[in-house]
Design a protein around this motif. Structure first.
Motif, PDB file in Angstrom:
ATOM      1  N   GLU A  23       3.181  11.857  15.459  1.00 25.54           N
ATOM      2  CA  GLU A  23       2.704  12.137  16.807  1.00 25.54           C
ATOM      3  C   GLU A  23       1.558  11.204  17.152  1.00 25.54           C
ATOM      4  OE1 GLU A  23       1.709  16.250  17.330  1.00 25.54           O
ATOM      5  OE2 GLU A  23       3.590  16.920  16.430  1.00 25.54           O
ATOM      6  N   VAL A  24       1.405  10.911  18.442  1.00 22.03           N
ATOM      7  CA  VAL A  24       0.293  10.093  18.903  1.00 22.03           C
ATOM      8  C   VAL A  24      -1.006  10.714  18.406  1.00 22.03           C
ATOM      9  CG1 VAL A  24      -1.006   9.379  20.946  1.00 22.03           C
ATOM     10  CG2 VAL A  24       1.489   9.182  20.927  1.00 22.03           C
ATOM     11  N   GLY A  25      -1.874   9.919  17.822  1.00 24.34           N
ATOM     12  CA  GLY A  25      -3.161  10.387  17.327  1.00 24.34           C
ATOM     13  C   GLY A  25      -3.131  11.041  15.960  1.00 24.34           C
ATOM     14  N   GLN A  26      -1.943  11.229  15.394  1.00 25.89           N
ATOM     15  CA  GLN A  26      -1.830  11.846  14.070  1.00 25.89           C
ATOM     16  C   GLN A  26      -2.289  10.849  12.999  1.00 25.89           C
ATOM     17  OE1 GLN A  26       2.182  12.895  12.906  1.00 25.89           O
ATOM     18  NE2 GLN A  26       1.440  14.480  11.532  1.00 25.89           N
ATOM     19  N   ARG A  27      -3.011  11.335  12.033  1.00 23.22           N
ATOM     20  CA  ARG A  27      -3.449  10.492  10.921  1.00 23.22           C
ATOM     21  C   ARG A  27      -2.243  10.202  10.028  1.00 23.22           C
ATOM     22  NH1 ARG A  27      -6.605  12.352   5.898  1.00 23.22           N
ATOM     23  NH2 ARG A  27      -7.118  10.386   4.919  1.00 23.22           N
ATOM     24  N   ILE A  28      -2.002   8.910   9.758  1.00 22.24           N
ATOM     25  CA  ILE A  28      -0.935   8.473   8.871  1.00 22.24           C
ATOM     26  C   ILE A  28      -1.608   7.971   7.595  1.00 22.24           C
ATOM     27  CG2 ILE A  28       1.040   6.926   8.575  1.00 22.24           C
ATOM     28  CD1 ILE A  28       1.277   8.831  11.021  1.00 22.24           C
ATOM     29  N   VAL A  29      -1.160   8.479   6.452  1.00 20.47           N
ATOM     30  CA  VAL A  29      -1.735   8.083   5.173  1.00 20.47           C
ATOM     31  C   VAL A  29      -0.645   7.449   4.323  1.00 20.47           C
ATOM     32  CG1 VAL A  29      -2.923   8.853   3.083  1.00 20.47           C
ATOM     33  CG2 VAL A  29      -3.412   9.961   5.286  1.00 20.47           C
ATOM     34  N   LEU A  30      -0.869   6.196   3.933  1.00 21.10           N
ATOM     35  CA  LEU A  30       0.044   5.483   3.043  1.00 21.10           C
ATOM     36  C   LEU A  30      -0.536   5.534   1.640  1.00 21.10           C
ATOM     37  CD1 LEU A  30       0.549   2.302   5.280  1.00 21.10           C
ATOM     38  CD2 LEU A  30       1.920   4.410   5.258  1.00 21.10           C
ATOM     39  N   ARG A  31       0.196   6.153   0.711  1.00 22.96           N
ATOM     40  CA  ARG A  31      -0.250   6.219  -0.690  1.00 22.96           C
ATOM     41  C   ARG A  31       0.642   5.265  -1.476  1.00 22.96           C
ATOM     42  NH1 ARG A  31      -0.634  12.635  -1.510  1.00 22.96           N
ATOM     43  NH2 ARG A  31       1.587  12.364  -1.191  1.00 22.96           N
ATOM     44  N   VAL A  32       0.022   4.283  -2.121  1.00 26.34           N
ATOM     45  CA  VAL A  32       0.774   3.175  -2.707  1.00 26.34           C
ATOM     46  C   VAL A  32       0.507   3.032  -4.197  1.00 26.34           C
ATOM     47  CG1 VAL A  32       1.201   0.686  -2.579  1.00 26.34           C
ATOM     48  CG2 VAL A  32       0.630   1.956  -0.493  1.00 26.34           C
ATOM     49  N   ASP A  33       1.609   2.921  -4.949  1.00 29.80           N
ATOM     50  CA  ASP A  33       1.578   2.512  -6.346  1.00 29.80           C
ATOM     51  C   ASP A  33       2.349   1.203  -6.409  1.00 29.80           C
ATOM     52  OD1 ASP A  33       0.271   4.857  -7.115  1.00 29.80           O
ATOM     53  OD2 ASP A  33       2.130   5.875  -7.638  1.00 29.80           O
ATOM     54  N   SER A  34       1.734   0.157  -6.954  1.00 31.20           N
ATOM     55  CA  SER A  34       2.387  -1.147  -6.946  1.00 31.20           C
ATOM     56  C   SER A  34       2.121  -1.905  -8.240  1.00 31.20           C
ATOM     57  CB  SER A  34       1.878  -1.978  -5.760  1.00 31.20           C
ATOM     58  OG  SER A  34       2.505  -3.244  -5.732  1.00 31.20           O
ATOM     59  N   ASP A  35       3.119  -2.680  -8.665  1.00 29.49           N
ATOM     60  CA  ASP A  35       2.926  -3.537  -9.833  1.00 29.49           C
ATOM     61  C   ASP A  35       2.683  -4.986  -9.425  1.00 29.49           C
ATOM     62  OD1 ASP A  35       5.446  -4.388  -9.045  1.00 29.49           O
ATOM     63  OD2 ASP A  35       6.426  -3.970 -10.963  1.00 29.49           O
ATOM     64  N   ALA A  36       2.537  -5.241  -8.108  1.00 29.36           N
ATOM     65  CA  ALA A  36       2.296  -6.597  -7.607  1.00 29.36           C
ATOM     66  C   ALA A  36       1.413  -6.538  -6.367  1.00 29.36           C
ATOM     67  CB  ALA A  36       3.628  -7.267  -7.259  1.00 29.36           C
ATOM     68  N   THR A  37       0.739  -7.642  -6.074  1.00 29.01           N
ATOM     69  CA  THR A  37      -0.058  -7.705  -4.854  1.00 29.01           C
ATOM     70  C   THR A  37       0.851  -7.980  -3.658  1.00 29.01           C
ATOM     71  OG1 THR A  37      -0.504 -10.058  -5.129  1.00 29.01           O
ATOM     72  CG2 THR A  37      -2.111  -8.533  -6.072  1.00 29.01           C
ATOM     73  N   ASP A  38       0.451  -7.502  -2.505  1.00 32.02           N
ATOM     74  CA  ASP A  38       1.208  -7.710  -1.266  1.00 32.02           C
ATOM     75  C   ASP A  38       0.289  -7.320  -0.118  1.00 32.02           C
ATOM     76  OD1 ASP A  38       3.290  -7.968   0.716  1.00 32.02           O
ATOM     77  OD2 ASP A  38       4.757  -7.470  -0.833  1.00 32.02           O
ATOM     78  N   GLU A  39       0.813  -7.294   1.081  1.00 28.42           N
ATOM     79  CA  GLU A  39       0.090  -6.807   2.252  1.00 28.42           C
ATOM     80  C   GLU A  39       1.003  -5.880   3.027  1.00 28.42           C
ATOM     81  OE1 GLU A  39      -1.064 -10.058   4.740  1.00 28.42           O
ATOM     82  OE2 GLU A  39      -2.885 -10.440   3.603  1.00 28.42           O
ATOM     83  N   LEU A  40       0.472  -4.727   3.401  1.00 27.58           N
ATOM     84  CA  LEU A  40       1.192  -3.821   4.292  1.00 27.58           C
ATOM     85  C   LEU A  40       0.793  -4.162   5.719  1.00 27.58           C
ATOM     86  CD1 LEU A  40       0.909  -0.369   2.519  1.00 27.58           C
ATOM     87  CD2 LEU A  40       3.025  -1.418   3.325  1.00 27.58           C
ATOM     88  N   HIS A  41       1.773  -4.383   6.566  1.00 29.40           N
ATOM     89  CA  HIS A  41       1.522  -4.651   7.983  1.00 29.40           C
ATOM     90  C   HIS A  41       2.033  -3.469   8.793  1.00 29.40           C
ATOM     91  CE1 HIS A  41       1.466  -9.335   7.554  1.00 29.40           C
ATOM     92  NE2 HIS A  41       0.553  -8.734   6.823  1.00 29.40           N
ATOM     93  N   VAL A  42       1.183  -2.955   9.667  1.00 28.49           N
ATOM     94  CA  VAL A  42       1.556  -1.873  10.575  1.00 28.49           C
ATOM     95  C   VAL A  42       1.601  -2.500  11.965  1.00 28.49           C
ATOM     96  CG1 VAL A  42       0.922   0.380  11.515  1.00 28.49           C
ATOM     97  CG2 VAL A  42       0.423  -0.167   9.108  1.00 28.49           C
ATOM     98  N   HIS A  43       2.791  -2.581  12.546  1.00 26.63           N
ATOM     99  CA  HIS A  43       2.982  -3.253  13.831  1.00 26.63           C
ATOM    100  C   HIS A  43       2.776  -2.281  14.988  1.00 26.63           C
ATOM    101  CE1 HIS A  43       4.319  -6.993  12.013  1.00 26.63           C
ATOM    102  NE2 HIS A  43       4.925  -6.229  11.111  1.00 26.63           N
ATOM    103  N   SER A  44       1.517  -1.900  15.173  1.00 26.84           N
ATOM    104  CA  SER A  44       1.127  -1.006  16.255  1.00 26.84           C
ATOM    105  C   SER A  44       0.133  -1.748  17.135  1.00 26.84           C
ATOM    106  CB  SER A  44       0.500   0.272  15.678  1.00 26.84           C
ATOM    107  OG  SER A  44      -0.665  -0.048  14.929  1.00 26.84           O
ATOM    108  N   ALA A  45      -0.339  -1.079  18.184  1.00 28.03           N
ATOM    109  CA  ALA A  45      -1.366  -1.667  19.037  1.00 28.03           C
ATOM    110  C   ALA A  45      -2.597  -0.771  18.961  1.00 28.03           C
ATOM    111  CB  ALA A  45      -0.869  -1.773  20.474  1.00 28.03           C
ATOM    112  N   PRO A  46      -3.639  -1.167  18.266  1.00 22.77           N
ATOM    113  CA  PRO A  46      -3.799  -2.431  17.547  1.00 22.77           C
ATOM    114  C   PRO A  46      -3.057  -2.426  16.214  1.00 22.77           C
ATOM    115  CG  PRO A  46      -5.753  -1.088  17.200  1.00 22.77           C
ATOM    116  CD  PRO A  46      -4.852  -0.322  18.164  1.00 22.77           C
ATOM    117  N   ALA A  47      -2.753  -3.617  15.732  1.00 23.82           N
ATOM    118  CA  ALA A  47      -2.066  -3.769  14.447  1.00 23.82           C
ATOM    119  C   ALA A  47      -3.047  -3.499  13.305  1.00 23.82           C
ATOM    120  CB  ALA A  47      -1.495  -5.176  14.327  1.00 23.82           C
ATOM    121  N   HIS A  48      -2.487  -3.158  12.143  1.00 21.84           N
ATOM    122  CA  HIS A  48      -3.298  -2.918  10.947  1.00 21.84           C
ATOM    123  C   HIS A  48      -2.695  -3.713   9.801  1.00 21.84           C
ATOM    124  CE1 HIS A  48      -5.245   0.524  12.890  1.00 21.84           C
ATOM    125  NE2 HIS A  48      -4.042   0.867  13.301  1.00 21.84           N
ATOM    126  N   THR A  49      -3.555  -4.260   8.949  1.00 25.74           N
ATOM    127  CA  THR A  49      -3.126  -4.953   7.738  1.00 25.74           C
ATOM    128  C   THR A  49      -3.927  -4.396   6.578  1.00 25.74           C
ATOM    129  OG1 THR A  49      -2.643  -6.971   8.973  1.00 25.74           O
ATOM    130  CG2 THR A  49      -2.926  -7.198   6.595  1.00 25.74           C
TER     131      THR A  49
END
Length: 125
Positions: A60-86
């Protein structure tokens, strides 16, 4: 726990308790969960594979989104919203990134180096 589709389903929260997520149906059942509860998305990157991949997640608009990440390599998460998040992803477990989306529509969350879409948020008012 990986969530592929979130309608009437269980969503894990950081404390390990469970909340019920609601879909955007015409009628909804009573719930003790606040309408603005955080939407948790667990992401696992291992051996060049990502889970989940190419899923749809309701929010929903204004809802907090939480990304919980386990990774064995480096990368970048891109969120294609306005404004964008990296968010920089380290080769580590237990990483957490959060944001909100203020405009309804579809918002892709992708891994830049792997070139894969994790999920598309379907953001509604």
């Amino acid at each position: 726990m990986t969530h592929r589709r979130l309608g009437y389903g269980l969503v894990a929260v950081a404390a390990g308790s469970l909340l019920v997520g609601c879909s955007s149906g015409a009628e909804s059942e009573p719930s003790d969960v606040p309408a603005n509860a955080a939407r948790m998305i667990d992401i696992r990157i291992a051996n060049g594979a990502v889970s989940p991949a190419n899923t749809r997640t309701e929010a929903e608009v204004g809802q907090r989104i939480v990304l919980r990440v386990d990774s064995d390599a480096t990368d970048e998460l891109h969120v294609h919203s306005a404004p964008a998040h990296t968010f920089p992803v380290a080769a580590a477990t237990g990483q957490q990134f959060d944001f909100t989306v203020t405009v309804p529509g579809q918002v892709e969350i992708e891994l830049h180096h792997l070139g894969r879409t994790v999920t598309t948020l379907l953001v509604r008012r």
